[in-house]
Structure formats: structure tokens, C-alpha cells
Design a protein around this motif. Structure first.
Motif, PDB file in Angstrom:
ATOM      1  N   PRO A 261       0.838  -1.212   0.000  1.00  0.00           N
ATOM      2  CA  PRO A 261       0.000   0.000   0.000  1.00  0.00           C
ATOM      3  C   PRO A 261       0.868   1.256   0.000  1.00  0.00           C
ATOM      4  N   GLN A 262       2.019   1.167   0.624  1.00  0.00           N
ATOM      5  CA  GLN A 262       3.017   2.229   0.560  1.00  0.00           C
ATOM      6  C   GLN A 262       4.222   1.683  -0.192  1.00  0.00           C
ATOM      7  N   ILE A 263       4.707   2.487  -1.141  1.00  0.00           N
ATOM      8  CA  ILE A 263       5.862   2.044  -1.910  1.00  0.00           C
ATOM      9  C   ILE A 263       7.074   2.847  -1.454  1.00  0.00           C
ATOM     10  N   ALA A 264       8.130   2.146  -1.118  1.00  0.00           N
ATOM     11  CA  ALA A 264       9.352   2.834  -0.696  1.00  0.00           C
ATOM     12  C   ALA A 264      10.273   2.991  -1.893  1.00  0.00           C
ATOM     13  N   LEU A 265      10.777   4.233  -2.060  1.00  0.00           N
ATOM     14  CA  LEU A 265      11.569   4.557  -3.239  1.00  0.00           C
ATOM     15  C   LEU A 265      12.851   5.259  -2.847  1.00  0.00           C
TER      16      LEU A 265
END
Lengths: 377, 291
Positions: A261-265
Motif C-alpha cells: 500500500p506504501q511504496i518505498a523509493l
């Protein structure tokens, strides 16, 4: 979020159904399995570069081209054996196709020959149609004595007088000068709301499509790449190709660290951040990716400006400034990124444009970013 | 000084370039026409012209039945030739313009001009071979048993004149119609269908009116010269196929009556010109031809 739909669009039943529609000439595919619905009463645009198949699709709907495969239905009726003159569509041609041997009146009334109503009734309807497009009193003029904009209006009146279910417009504004074009864009939009007829517009001008449409189908190489409202298309383009075709978008190389649900970039120049899954219109996956943002979603901060409460800050150097009166366009080199990014800023009294070479901070909001996980192209 | 500046001006240059052609046209066209016109008002004398003014020649043209009959027959023949030629030329021009691929159009036009590679006289003689008593058509039909004796209505009458002239003038009729059809924007035809008309009605309401300029040109190009044609009636016309040009030739070269021949010529010219003008006028008025 989207613009208010035309009244008839509330029904939202498909007026035109395209099912795996194909068109090929020999082994050249002009259309590849197009499947989509066009709703009653909407302003629908086919947008794409030349040769993408948008005009072919329009001509298939009009009946000037036979489809090579698939099904095409208008108003629930299959169109396979229905010739152009029996279809509930009318077209405004790119060249306008005004009959040069007839007067304006005769052009507008051309399609009424088989109409059973009286001569007076027909004359009244022609006059009404001319008034609707702003050509009152032009009826007796010879068609060849008209300007481009007037021809356009005659073509519109000639098609709309027949009350088609669908009005097809093949790049109708491309031959007009800029000012006339802008005027016709807003007039066409108003006219469409007024008559409530479904309009299908073919254009290669992304700005025109954004201004006028309820929904836009962006086409590349015979396929619909994305079908969305103008705002979705602008804010959440599905691929870099669509993003580049519509407006300006800056791209930064990025590394996807984790999905969910949260994408880490980890984005070059912006650092490590997290974004919503909603901000990745394609399928997110870890590895190499790129992040895009529109020029107006970033702000160049001046010395002493406080950092924004929401959003983040990156460091950069002003490489180039272009002053446009109401706007300024900056090219800013972010730290660790070779290609400068473009940022547009509204000019404000008391805040002079930053000179070239200034070290500056860039404020941005994570919500403005779009993640493209497609293979690098 | 002034003269020099005139020769250097644009109009001067234009006139200079035009002058050889203008001179040529004056000598070979205008001067003979003027001479014929003047002769027609003079008194006949065998093989010479007596220079006294008279209207007798014209009086004779309009009073003696031979001239009016021949003029009537000439116009009739030429009218039929024109109708046949233009009506057969239209489908050919239409086919080349609409159905032949653009790459092959010039080849087709080239093929149409092939009959011009042989002399007009030879082509007329060939028709004699085809239409004659022992000609190609009669032999073939006899051989096939369709007829039992040769048909005589083919040669030496108006039929043979019409057939021969229609063949000779076909390319002149095809080309102007072809050019007019080529100029029609194809999206106009799609627009016609888009507005609910069938292909046929689109042809009637759009293609045909827009092709009228070519049709008018074809009609004039065929009608005017065929009305005065002299070779074809002489060779294939027989006694009943003679036309006005034959009697003019007779007056000039057999009877040596120059004023009378001139009066017949001027009358024929005037009538043909009047008919052409009436045709163009009617066309503009009712068929919306070229503006």
C-alpha cells in the motif's frame, strides 16, 4: 474531480460499443483489437500522434472504412452491413468538405432532401441551424466565399441539422489560426452541452483534447494506451509515453525498494521517500523504475522561505530561467541528477526571478509524483 | 528615354514575349477571317472577286433550300456526334479518375491518345474498311450467319459520319471531363454519403454538378469543329452524309464563287457561335456549370 458531465451522460449507457475492432491493410495493422465503450452524450476524444490509427477508427465508426475484424455496434445495433449513409452518425471533415457548387443554405440543407417535412419547415430548420452556429444571415452566400472558420461552422450546422446520435469530428480545428481555434474550442464545448449529442473528436493536439473532452483515449500504434478523464490522464498517466505526449513531465531515475500500500523509493535528487500505491498507475515492482512529476507541482524556494509543512525539500542549482510575464520557467539541476528538471512558477509581485546559477531549494509534495515501473525504454 | 523605360517595364516585357505569337495568329487566323468576312459582301465573278458591295450572297444563303438543309444537317450530325462522344467519354473519364490507381492514370491517358499516332485521314479510311459493304463488320456477321446479305446502312450516310467523328473526337472529350473529375475533393463524396445519400444520389447531386465544367468544355470542343468537318463527310458520308463544309469547298474550288463560299462560311460560323453561346448560357442558368 472531473468536469460536470452533460445531462444525458447520467444515463451512461454505451452508445458505441467497440469489441476487438481491427483494421489492417495487407500486413499493416492500423487498429489492433480496440475494445471500448463510448457513452451517450459524452465528449470523447481520440488523441495521438499522426499514424496512430485515430482517424482510421473514426472512419470505421462513420462507415467509410470496413473493419477487418471484431464488432462495432451503435445504439445496440451491429454496424457490419450498414453503409455510411444509413448510420446514425454525421461527420465534420478535416477539409470541411463544403460543396463548392451550392450556397450556404443548400449545404446545410443537403441532408434534408429525403426528409418528409414541408419546404417551409426545412427552410426554418436550416435558418435555425445557421443561427445556432453563429451564421445567421449567411444563407444566400456562395460556399466558396467563406473563410475557414465560417466553413467550419457550415460543416457543423450541416451535420447537426440531421440530429445524429454521434457527431464525428476529424481534426476540425487544425486548419484554423490560433485565436480562431481557441474560440471554436469553447464554442464546440458549449454546443455539445446544448445539443446533448455524443461528440467524438480526433485530434493530435493534447491541449485541445484536455480542454474539450469528458474522456480521452490516447492512442499509439493502433492501440488505446489509456482511456481516462483529462485530469486523470494529466495527473496519473499510465506510461512514460502517455506522460510525454500530454504536457511536460520531468523524469528522475528511481529504485523501488519495497511494494505494498506504501511504496518505498530511492529517487535520484529527491532521496528516500514513500508514496501511495495509487501513484503507480501500472504494476509496481521492485528494481529500476522512474518517477515523473509535472513542472507546476514543484516550487522554487527563495532564501528565507520557510520549509513547507507538508511535503519535502531538495537541493539544486538554477541552470536557466525564462521569463514569460505571468510565469517563469526554471531549469534546475538537482544534486546527483545530470538532466535538469523543468519547473514553472507563477510570478508574484515583490519576488524577482531568481538569477541563473543560484543555489536554491525545491519544495515538492510526495502526492505529485507518479511512479513508472515499466522496463526502461 | 520613354521608349526605353516602356520596353523595360513588366507590361513591355510581356508584350514583347507575346508579339511573335500575336503576329503569327494575326497572319494565319485573323487576316483570313477578315478576308472571308469582306469577300462575303462582294459581288461574285468567276475565280475572282468583283469589289462592289452586295447582300445578295446572304440572301441566297437564306433563300435557297440547299444551304439551310445542309446547315441543318451539319448541326444535327454534329449534335448527335457531340452527344454520343460526350456520353461515352464520361464513363471512361470517370473510370480513369475514380478506379484507376494514381500510379497508372498517366498510362491510361497515354493509351487513350494512341489513335492520334496515325493520321486522321488514315483513321477515316480504316472506318471505311470496317463499315464497308465487304468490310469487317459485314464479313463477320455474314460468317457467323447473323445476317444473310451485307448491311448497307453502315457506310455512306450520316451513321458512318457519326461513328467516325465520335471516334476521332473521343480523346478531346475524355480529357476535359477527366480533369474536372480529378479536381473533385474526394471528401465531398464521403460527405454526400455521410449526409444520407446513396452512392448514386451522391453522384447526381455532387459529382455531376462539379464535373459540369469538364462536360461543357467537352461539348464545345466536339461540337464546334465537327459542325464544320469536311474530310469525314467527304470520305464516308456518301450523297446523304454531306455537310455544310462540303458545299463551301464546292463554292470555292469547283465553282470559283468566293463571295458565295464566304457568305456560307460566315453564316455557318455565326450559327455555331450562337449555339455554343446559348449552350453555355443555359448551362450556367440551369445546371450551375462553371462560374
Amino acid at each position: 474531480m472531473t468536469s460536470s458531465p452533460a445531462p444525458a451522460a447520467r444515463l451512461a449507457r454505451p452508445l458505441i460499443e467497440l469489441r476487438e475492432v481491427e483494421k489492417y491493410y495487407g500486413d499493416y495493422y492500423a487498429l489492433r483489437k480496440i475494445t471500448t465503450d463510448i457513452r451517450e452524450g459524452e465528449f470523447f476524444s481520440l488523441l495521438g500522434p499522426s499514424g496512430c490509427g485515430k482517424t482510421t477508427l473514426l472512419r470505421c465508426i462513420a462507415g467509410f472504412e470496413d473493419i477487418s475484424g471484431g464488432h462495432l455496434a451503435i445504439d445496440g445495433k451491429d454496424m457490419e452491413d450498414v453503409p455510411a449513409n444509413k448510420r446514425p452518425t454525421n461527420m465534420v471533415f478535416q477539409s470541411y468538405a463544403i460543396f463548392p457548387h451550392l450556397t450556404v443554405e443548400e449545404n446545410v440543407g443537403f441532408g434534408l432532401r429525403r426528409d418528409p417535412s414541408s419546404k417551409e419547415d426545412k427552410a426554418r430548420r436550416v435558418a435555425e441551424a445557421l443561427e445556432m452556429v453563429g451564421l445567421k444571415g449567411f444563407g444566400k452566400r456562395a460556399a466558396h466565399a467563406l473563410s475557414g472558420g465560417q466553413r467550419q461552422r457550415v460543416a457543423l450546422a450541416r451535420a447537426l441539422i440531421l440530429k445524429p446520435r454521434v457527431l464525428l469530428l476529424d481534426e476540425p480545428l487544425s486548419a484554423l489560426d490560433k485565436k480562431m481555434r481557441e474560440q471554436m474550442q469553447s464554442e464546440l464545448r458549449k454546443l455539445q452541452r446544448q445539443v446533448g449529442i455524443t461528440f467524438i473528436l480526433v485530434t493530435h493536439d493534447q491541449e485541445e483534447a484536455l480542454i474539450m473532452s469528458d474522456r480521452i483515449a490516447v492512442m499509439f500504434e493502433g492501440e488505446i494506451a489509456q482511456l481516462d478523464s483529462p485530469e486523470r490522464l494529466y495527473r496519473r498517466p499510465i506510461s512514460r509515453k502517455v506522460a510525454e505526449f500530454i504536457g511536460i513531465m520531468n523524469f528522475l531515475p528511481a529504485q523501488v525498494l519495497s511494494t505494498g500500500p506504501q511504496i518505498a523509493l530511492d529517487v535520484a535528487g529527491l532521496g528516500q521517500i514513500g508514496i501511495d500505491a495509487e501513484q503507480c498507475p501500472g504494476t509496481p515492482r521492485t528494481g529500476e523504475a522512474s518517477v515523473g512529476f509535472r513542472p507546476e507541482t514543484m516550487t522554487v524556494l527563495y532564501d528565507g522561505d520557510p520549509e513547507p509543512t507538508r511535503g519535502k525539500v531538495a537541493q539544486g542549482t538554477v541552470e536557466e530561467v525564462v521569463y514569460f510575464g505571468d510565469m517563469s520557467y526554471y531549469e534546475v539541476r538537482l544534486e546527483g541528477v545530470e538532466k535538469p528538471v523543468q519547473i514553472s512558477m507563477r510570478n508574484v509581485v515583490g519576488r524577482p526571478v531568481l538569477p541563473r546559477g543560484s543555489r536554491t531549494r525545491i519544495a515538492w509534495e510526495a502526492g505529485a509524483l507518479v511512479l513508472f515501473c515499466e522496463p526502461k525504454g | 528615354m520613354k521608349r526605353r523605360s516602356f520596353l523595360r517595364s513588366e507590361a513591355g516585357h510581356g508584350l514583347l514575349m507575346l508579339s511573335p505569337t500575336a503576329l503569327y495568329a494575326t497572319i494565319v487566323m485573323a487576316a483570313p477571317l477578315v478576308a472571308v468576312f469582306v469577300f462575303s459582301f462582294m459581288t461574285p465573278g468567276y475565280l475572282k472577286v468583283v469589289w462592289t458591295f452586295t447582300l445578295n450572297n446572304y440572301a441566297k444563303v437564306f433563300s435557297s433550300p440547299i444551304y439551310t438543309a445542309l446547315l441543318g444537317r451539319s448541326l444535327m450530325t454534329s449534335g448527335v456526334v457531340t452527344a454520343v462522344t460526350v456520353l461515352t467519354a464520361f464513363p471512361i473519364a470517370y473510370f480513369i479518375s475514380f478506379y484507376v490507381s494514381p500510379a497508372r492514370k498517366s498510362l491510361w491517358l497515354f493509351l487513350i491518345t494512341i489513335p492520334f499516332w496515325t493520321s486522321y485521314l488514315i483513321r477515316v479510311f480504316l472506318w471505311k474498311v470496317i463499315l464497308g459493304y465487304n468490310g469487317v463488320i459485314n464479313s463477320a456477321f455474314l460468317g457467323l450467319g447473323i445476317i444473310h446479305e451485307p448491311m448497307t446502312f453502315l457506310l455512306y450516310n450520316m451513321n458512318s459520319v457519326v461513328i467516325t467523328l465520335a471516334h476521332s473526337y473521343a480523346p478531346f472529350a475524355i480529357l476535359p471531363i477527366f480533369v474536372a473529375l480529378e479536381k473533385i475533393d474526394r471528401s465531398l463524396l464521403e460527405a454526400g454519403q455521410d449526409l444520407g445519400e446513396s452512392r448514386f444520389m451522391t453522384f447526381i447531386r455532387v459529382t455531376l454538378p462539379l464535373a459540369m465544367s469538364g462536360v461543357v468544355a467537352s461539348v464545345l470542343i466536339v461540337f464546334i469543329p465537327t459542325a464544320g468537318d469536311y474530310v469525314t463527310p467527304t470520305l464516308v458520308g456518301g450523297a446523304n452524309g454531306q455537310m455544310i463544309a462540303n458545299v463551301i469547298q464546292l463554292q470555292y474550288f469547283k465553282l470559283g464563287d468566293y463571295p458565295m463560299g464566304s457568305a456560307v462560311s460566315i453564316t455557318a460560323m455565326a450559327v455555331v457561335t450562337a449555339m455554343a453561346l446559348v449552350f453555355v448560357f443555359l448551362n450556367r442558368r440551369f445546371l450551375r456549370g462553371p462560374k
